[in-house]
Design a protein around this motif. Structure first.
Motif, PDB file in Angstrom:
ATOM      1  N   ILE B  81       0.858  -1.181   0.000  1.00 56.20           N
ATOM      2  CA  ILE B  81       0.000   0.000   0.000  1.00 56.20           C
ATOM      3  C   ILE B  81       0.893   1.228   0.000  1.00 56.20           C
ATOM      4  N   LYS B  82       0.553   2.177  -0.864  1.00 56.88           N
ATOM      5  CA  LYS B  82       1.381   3.387  -0.989  1.00 56.88           C
ATOM      6  C   LYS B  82       0.513   4.626  -0.833  1.00 56.88           C
ATOM      7  N   PHE B  83       0.966   5.547   0.000  1.00 50.25           N
ATOM      8  CA  PHE B  83       0.277   6.830   0.140  1.00 50.25           C
ATOM      9  C   PHE B  83       1.228   7.937  -0.284  1.00 50.25           C
ATOM     10  N   VAL B  84       0.726   8.857  -1.107  1.00 50.25           N
ATOM     11  CA  VAL B  84       1.510  10.032  -1.462  1.00 50.25           C
ATOM     12  C   VAL B  84       0.754  11.264  -0.945  1.00 50.25           C
ATOM     13  N   ILE B  85       1.403  11.998  -0.053  1.00 48.44           N
ATOM     14  CA  ILE B  85       0.784  13.178   0.542  1.00 48.44           C
ATOM     15  C   ILE B  85       1.465  14.399  -0.051  1.00 48.44           C
ATOM     16  N   SER B  86       0.697  15.271  -0.717  1.00 52.44           N
ATOM     17  CA  SER B  86       1.352  16.443  -1.308  1.00 52.44           C
ATOM     18  C   SER B  86       0.662  17.746  -0.923  1.00 52.44           C
TER      19      SER B  86
END
Lengths: 102, 144
Positions: B81-86
């Motif tokens: 699982i990958k989360f990208v917070i921008s």
């Protein structure tokens, strides 16, 4: 989060119900002000119905614990669930608090 | 019983930099965890890591009182699982902070610093980059 405070001569108990997360932490901190003022007594945090805690909640617990250490009181934490125990383990809080599970 | 799990899943959430929107993040994560078939304890850990990382942005990336956004992209692929917070706030690398020392006594323990520490403990990788005027924090965890 719901906070209910009861007291006896020697102790003050706060029952915490729900999530102690970032959005609720400021309000909880205010509601626990009576415990801060009574940190020379035994402070009991009843966490039987606390479902979740994040770092903002841990800050509140540590602040209370420091206050109790400075004023000669103590903090007892009652009944944390497995997930919260995991958080306590991860952060070394298991060593900082007296934890009683029924 | 035959259970079909999704091999690939992608979702996106955009929140204001308002801490009261954290419950929406929790709902988003719970939804992903449910679809990916994660157990309660993994789901709770992911919730915690994401609350810490996202509330950090909400509280500190933008000047107080300005209404701005933080975007969360989640991908589940190949058992990860990958989360990208921008966000487009001030450049800030939360991974640069020295790890909290969890062995200190009550008197010596600083009050703060546990948020990002827990993110690092829970996730397998935490990477920061500043690109095209954006803070991009990428978190991954194996969920096999």
């Amino acid at each position: 989060m719901e906070v209910t405070i009861t007291q006896t001569e020697q102790s003050m108990t706060a029952k915490l119900v729900g999530r102690l997360d970032t959005p609720s932490s400021q309000e909880v901190s205010q509601k626990l002000e009576p415990l801060m003022e009574n940190a020379d007594k035994e402070l009991i945090l009843d966490c039987t119905e606390m479902s979740y805690i994040s770092s903002s909640g841990l800050r509140i617990l540590l602040t209370l614990r420091k206050q109790a250490a400075a004023k000669g009181g103590k903090v007892v934490i009652l009944n944390i669930n497995d997930e919260i125990r995991q958080v306590f383990m991860m952060t070394g809080f298991l060593n900082l608090f007296e934890i009683k599970n029924a | 019983m035959f259970v079909k799990t999704k091999a690939f899943m992608e979702s996106k959430l955009v929140l204001d930099n308002d801490i009261q929107q954290i419950p929406q993040l929790a709902e988003f994560i719970d939804g992903i965890a449910e679809q990916a078939g994660l157990d309660m304890s993994v789901s709770m850990s992911l919730n915690l890591a994401m609350e810490e990382a996202v509330s950090n942005v909400m509280l500190y990336a933008y000047p107080q009182g300005s209404k701005r956004q933080v975007q969360i992209d989640a991908t589940v692929q190949d058992g990860t699982i990958k989360f990208v917070i921008s966000d487009s706030g001030i450049p800030f690398d939360p991974t640069a902070k020295q790890d909290a020392n969890i062995d200190l006594s009550v008197e010596d323990r600083p009050i703060g610093g546990l948020g990002i520490y827990m993110v690092k403990q829970i996730m397998d990788t935490v990477n920061y980059e500043y690109k095209d005027g954006k803070n991009i924090l990428t978190l991954t965890k194996s969920i096999k």
